[in-house]
Enzyme design. Structure first.
Site: not given
Length: 426
Positions: A266, A281, A353, A356, A392
């Site tokens: 990403r 991140r 987070e 999800s 993460r």
């Protein structure tokens, strides 16, 4: 892509969904207008084709002396048919563009609003009192994951930046072993729950990336290899969604379930200055992703099942976490509903987070032409995805399990895989 028949039958529901997302409801009217134009052009084309066929019979039956004039007329009619076909193709392309501009219709019960309007469904686990336990640095703060990891010689961000630039890193020694153990635990969990393990491609064609909805508002976060016209995936969801593109599936025995392990990439566009320390991140990470193709009638049940598996992973690792129902304005374009699982981050006193799970209903399947056969013919399937572990997760593991001496106590499932209960500082 949404269902054009549903859009015709109940455009107000789609307008309301756009409004709840904070998107433009005028996109609905643009799609309806394009649909009317397409149907008008198709009717004109079919009328001309009908006339052409009838005229062809007239030419065939005409006397020899009359055929020259009739052939000329037939040529004119043929040209008109070809021109009408061009118009049909043009209005069909416009309809497709209009439909792709509309996000998936959010499900009933999804909170309205934006990023901060989520609803907390539950909090699970006990947050430790690190100050009372003496797990603080000289400044009285809880050491963050990077400080803990550097003491273990588990993460090297300096050499990651030297080799690849900012937001890159090396996992070294116990850091690499810990990630492998975590991802293997996730894959074993998925396998035991009936998911087929998959090692997926990380480069995909444009039509597959677009079909999953990742080339919309967040296209600037996707890496593209221009010379090859391929995209680097940010999740194995993309490759798994494309696995059955242009196919008719047999869902007689229930959903088809896959678990993809892949590297993910990403660009993190727009995140300048956010979470620049450590590996919260980053541009590259690993992930185990669940993906299911299901009958739309079973989709909500399958969604809850994926959420339960994610929570089971968090509970097995002993991490304090909460589950939130994400608001409509913070959903990706493909999701009709999404739940996030967030772990407690002691060093920043906030929730982070970790995973999800999204119910994309038939949105992706319509774009990728994935159907199942039923009593009334074929129809699009529902697609769902959910994360079981990523790099993460190491952040939460290191911070929540650290001790005053810099060591990290491992939860039983990881301790069994690493052959030790405690990671000691070097």
């Amino acid at each position: 892509m949404i269902d054009i028949k549903a859009l015709r039958d109940d455009p107000q529901t789609v307008r309301d969904s756009q409004t709840r997302r904070g998107a433009d409801p005028a996109a609905v009217d643009a799609a309806l207008a394009a649909d009317v134009s397409r149907r008008e052009q198709v009717a004109r084309y079919e009328q001309l084709r009908s006339e052409q066929k009838a005229f062809g019979k007239t030419v065939a039956a005409a006397a020899k002396d009359d055929k020259a004039a009739l052939v000329a007329q037939a040529k004119q009619l043929s040209d008109a048919v070809k021109a009408a076909q061009v118009e049909v193709d043009a209005v069909q392309a416009e309809l497709d563009r209009s439909l792709r501009a509309i996000d998936n219709v959010v499900l009933a019960g999804v909170p309205a609003g934006g990023e901060d309007d989520y609803v907390v469904l539950r909090e699970v686990g006990q947050v430790r009192d690190f100050e009372a336990e003496g797990v603080v640095d000289a400044a009285g703060a809880v050491p963050d994951h990077l400080a803990v990891a550097e003491g273990l010689r588990a993460i090297d961000v300096k050499r990651g930046a030297k080799v690849s630039g900012s937001r890159f890193y090396f996992l070294t020694g116990v850091g690499a072993r810990l990630e492998l153990a975590l991802l293997q635990l996730a894959m074993d969990t998925a396998y035991e729950a009936g998911f087929t393990p998959m090692i997926t491609p990380t480069l995909v064609r444009p039509e597959i990336m677009a079909g999953t909805g990742f080339l919309g508002a967040h296209a600037d976060e996707v890496y593209r290899l221009a010379a090859d016209d391929l995209y680097l995936v940010g999740t194995s969801e993309v490759a798994l969604a494309g696995y059955h593109s242009d196919e008719i599936l047999d869902l007689t025995d229930g959903p088809l379930r896959y678990a993809g392990w892949s590297a993910c990439y990403r660009r993190e566009a727009g995140s300048h200055g956010k979470d620049t320390r450590g590996i919260i991140r980053v541009h590259q990470f690993h992930k185990v992703e669940m993906f299911a193709f299901a009958d739309p009638a079973d989709a909500e049940h399958e969604h809850e099942r994926m959420l339960a598996l994610e929570e089971g992973m968090l509970q097995a690792l002993g991490l304090p976490y909460r589950v939130i129902d994400v608001a409509a304005g913070d959903l990706g374009s493909s999701a009709a509903r999404k739940y996030d699982c967030e772990a407690w981050l002691p060093s920043q006193q906030r929730w982070l987070e970790l995973s999800s799970t999204s119910n994309c209903t038939t949105f992706q399947a319509r774009r990728l032409d994935i159907r199942s056969r039923g009593e009334n013919g074929t129809s699009p399937v529902a697609t769902l995805n959910g994360t079981l572990a990523t790099t993460r997760w190491l952040v939460a593991l290191l911070e929540n399990n650290q001790q005053a001496d810099g060591s990290v106590v491992l939860p039983p499932p990881l301790a069994a895989r690493l052959g030790t209960d405690v990671l000691a500082p070097v």
